[in-house]
Design a protein around this motif. Structure first.
Motif, short mmCIF file in Angstrom:
data_model
loop_
_atom_site.label_atom_id
_atom_site.label_comp_id
_atom_site.label_asym_id
_atom_site.label_seq_id
_atom_site.Cartn_x
_atom_site.Cartn_y
_atom_site.Cartn_z
N ILE A 77 38.21 50.52 39.85
CA ILE A 77 39.13 50.36 38.73
C ILE A 77 40.03 51.60 38.74
O ILE A 77 39.55 52.74 38.67
CB ILE A 77 38.36 50.24 37.39
CG1 ILE A 77 37.41 49.04 37.43
CG2 ILE A 77 39.35 50.14 36.23
CD1 ILE A 77 36.56 48.86 36.17
N LEU A 78 41.33 51.37 38.90
CA LEU A 78 42.29 52.48 38.96
C LEU A 78 42.39 53.13 37.58
O LEU A 78 42.31 52.42 36.58
CB LEU A 78 43.67 51.97 39.39
CG LEU A 78 43.70 51.15 40.70
CD1 LEU A 78 45.14 50.75 41.01
CD2 LEU A 78 43.09 51.91 41.84
N GLY A 101 43.92 47.54 38.57
CA GLY A 101 44.54 48.62 37.79
C GLY A 101 44.44 48.33 36.30
O GLY A 101 44.98 47.33 35.82
N LEU A 102 43.71 49.19 35.60
CA LEU A 102 43.56 49.04 34.16
C LEU A 102 43.67 50.43 33.55
O LEU A 102 43.15 51.39 34.12
CB LEU A 102 42.16 48.53 33.81
CG LEU A 102 41.75 47.12 34.19
CD1 LEU A 102 40.26 46.94 33.90
CD2 LEU A 102 42.54 46.10 33.41
N GLU A 113 46.01 45.74 31.74
CA GLU A 113 46.03 45.52 33.19
C GLU A 113 47.43 45.78 33.73
O GLU A 113 48.42 45.38 33.12
CB GLU A 113 45.65 44.06 33.44
CG GLU A 113 45.46 43.73 34.90
CD GLU A 113 45.37 42.23 35.10
OE1 GLU A 113 44.65 41.57 34.33
OE2 GLU A 113 46.06 41.74 36.01
N TYR A 114 47.53 46.48 34.88
CA TYR A 114 48.85 46.71 35.46
C TYR A 114 48.91 46.46 36.96
O TYR A 114 49.98 46.51 37.57
CB TYR A 114 49.36 48.13 35.14
CG TYR A 114 48.49 49.25 35.68
CD1 TYR A 114 47.46 49.79 34.90
CD2 TYR A 114 48.69 49.77 36.95
CE1 TYR A 114 46.66 50.80 35.39
CE2 TYR A 114 47.89 50.79 37.44
CZ TYR A 114 46.88 51.31 36.65
OH TYR A 114 46.08 52.31 37.15
N TYR A 115 47.79 46.19 37.61
CA TYR A 115 47.83 45.97 39.06
C TYR A 115 46.56 45.25 39.51
O TYR A 115 45.49 45.49 38.96
CB TYR A 115 47.91 47.31 39.80
CG TYR A 115 48.05 47.17 41.31
CD1 TYR A 115 49.27 46.79 41.86
CD2 TYR A 115 46.96 47.34 42.15
CE1 TYR A 115 49.40 46.62 43.23
CE2 TYR A 115 47.08 47.17 43.52
CZ TYR A 115 48.31 46.82 44.06
OH TYR A 115 48.44 46.64 45.41
N CYS A 116 46.71 44.39 40.52
CA CYS A 116 45.51 43.80 41.12
C CYS A 116 45.81 43.34 42.53
O CYS A 116 46.82 42.68 42.78
CB CYS A 116 45.02 42.61 40.30
SG CYS A 116 43.55 41.89 41.03
N LYS A 117 44.98 43.72 43.47
CA LYS A 117 45.08 43.25 44.85
C LYS A 117 43.66 43.16 45.40
O LYS A 117 42.96 44.17 45.48
CB LYS A 117 45.92 44.25 45.66
CG LYS A 117 46.13 43.85 47.08
CD LYS A 117 47.24 42.84 47.22
CE LYS A 117 47.42 42.45 48.67
NZ LYS A 117 48.36 41.34 48.82
N TYR A 146 37.96 39.39 35.36
CA TYR A 146 39.06 39.09 36.28
C TYR A 146 38.51 38.59 37.62
O TYR A 146 39.00 37.62 38.19
CB TYR A 146 39.88 40.37 36.46
CG TYR A 146 41.18 40.19 37.15
CD1 TYR A 146 42.32 39.86 36.43
CD2 TYR A 146 41.28 40.35 38.52
CE1 TYR A 146 43.54 39.68 37.07
CE2 TYR A 146 42.48 40.19 39.17
CZ TYR A 146 43.61 39.85 38.44
OH TYR A 146 44.80 39.68 39.08
N LEU A 147 37.46 39.27 38.12
CA LEU A 147 36.87 38.88 39.40
C LEU A 147 36.19 37.52 39.29
O LEU A 147 36.31 36.68 40.19
CB LEU A 147 35.85 39.93 39.84
CG LEU A 147 36.45 41.29 40.24
CD1 LEU A 147 35.36 42.35 40.37
CD2 LEU A 147 37.21 41.15 41.57
N LYS A 148 35.50 37.29 38.18
CA LYS A 148 34.82 36.00 38.00
C LYS A 148 35.83 34.87 37.96
O LYS A 148 35.59 33.78 38.50
CB LYS A 148 33.96 36.03 36.74
CG LYS A 148 32.69 36.87 36.89
CD LYS A 148 31.85 36.80 35.64
CE LYS A 148 30.52 37.52 35.84
NZ LYS A 148 29.73 37.56 34.59
#
Ligand code: PRP
Ligand code: URA
Length: 209
Positions: A77-78, A101-102, A113-117, A146-148
């Protein structure tokens, strides 16, 4: 209900005390967080299944053991989770790394939340979510949700410090996710900081304050 695993190994506890020390500067802080992450990864992966394979030593053939089952993904988690990535990758170099990114809104303490890859095959992997701090638990719970939503079914959370409030929230919202931590501290203060804690993990890692 998930299990909380407190890693009491002397090396982890010794290094954690150095991490907590307010006089530990960013370079040593980063090195220590990486070292503790490597040591903790050893415990987090303890239940990995093994299968028998044949190996030939210089002397003869034998049956050895090799890790089988799901491949591993690591999701920091960023930003502060970044400090734990290299320690884990030194033990599991083939793990793929996703990023979520949280940041925690300082007023509401709710995650934004601001980013996810994520790796393309994320749902086929056993995912270790990493973040040094489990405070209110809002950030970790949101990252896991988010992952689930993207199909991930096997998730563990690894942190350095957990507050009882964060553990409670996570166990309520994600009872299937085991928590691995080096310590469970007393409580949160009115700003949502862990007491006694180690301060702001992101700022101490990256020298931003
Ligand atoms: C910190 C920490 C966690 C979160 C924990 O990140 O790294 O992600 O707070 O708090 P919570 O359990 O109450 O959600 P922060 O929001 O300060 O962002 P940063 O890592 O970018 O510094
Ligand atoms: N985030 C941090 O970096 N430290 C805390 O104590 C709580 C949340």
């Amino acid at each position: 209900m998930s299990t909380v695993h407190v890693i009491t190994h002397p090396l982890v506890q010794h290094k954690l005390t150095m991490i907590r020390d307010k006089d530990t500067g960013p370079k040593d802080f980063r090195d220590l967080v990486e070292e503790v992450s490597l040591l903790m990864a050893y415990e987090v992966t303890r239940d990995m299944p093994l299968e028998e394979v044949e190996v030939e030593t210089p002397i003869c053939k034998m049956k050895g053991q090799t890790i089988s089952g799901k491949k591993v993904g690591v999701v920091p988690i960023l930003r502060a989770g970044l400090g734990m990535v290299n320690g884990i990758l030194r033990l599991i170099p083939t793990a793929k790394v996703g990023h979520v990114g949280l940041y925690r809104d300082p007023e509401t303490l709710k995650p934004v939340e601001y980013y996810c890859k994520l790796p393309v095959d994320v749902e086929e992997r056993e995912i270790i979510v990493i973040d040094p701090m489990l405070a209110t638990g809002g950030s970790a719970a949101a990252a896991i949700e988010y992952l689930k939503e993207r199909g991930v079914t096997h998730i563990k959370l690894m942190c350095l410090l957990a507050a009882p409030e964060g553990i409670q929230l996570l166990q309520r919202e994600h009872p299937d996710v085991d928590i691995f931590t080096a310590a469970v501290d007393e409580r949160l203060n009115s700003h949502g900081y862990i007491i006694p804690g180690l301060g702001d993990a992101g700022d101490r890692l990256f020298g931003t304050k």
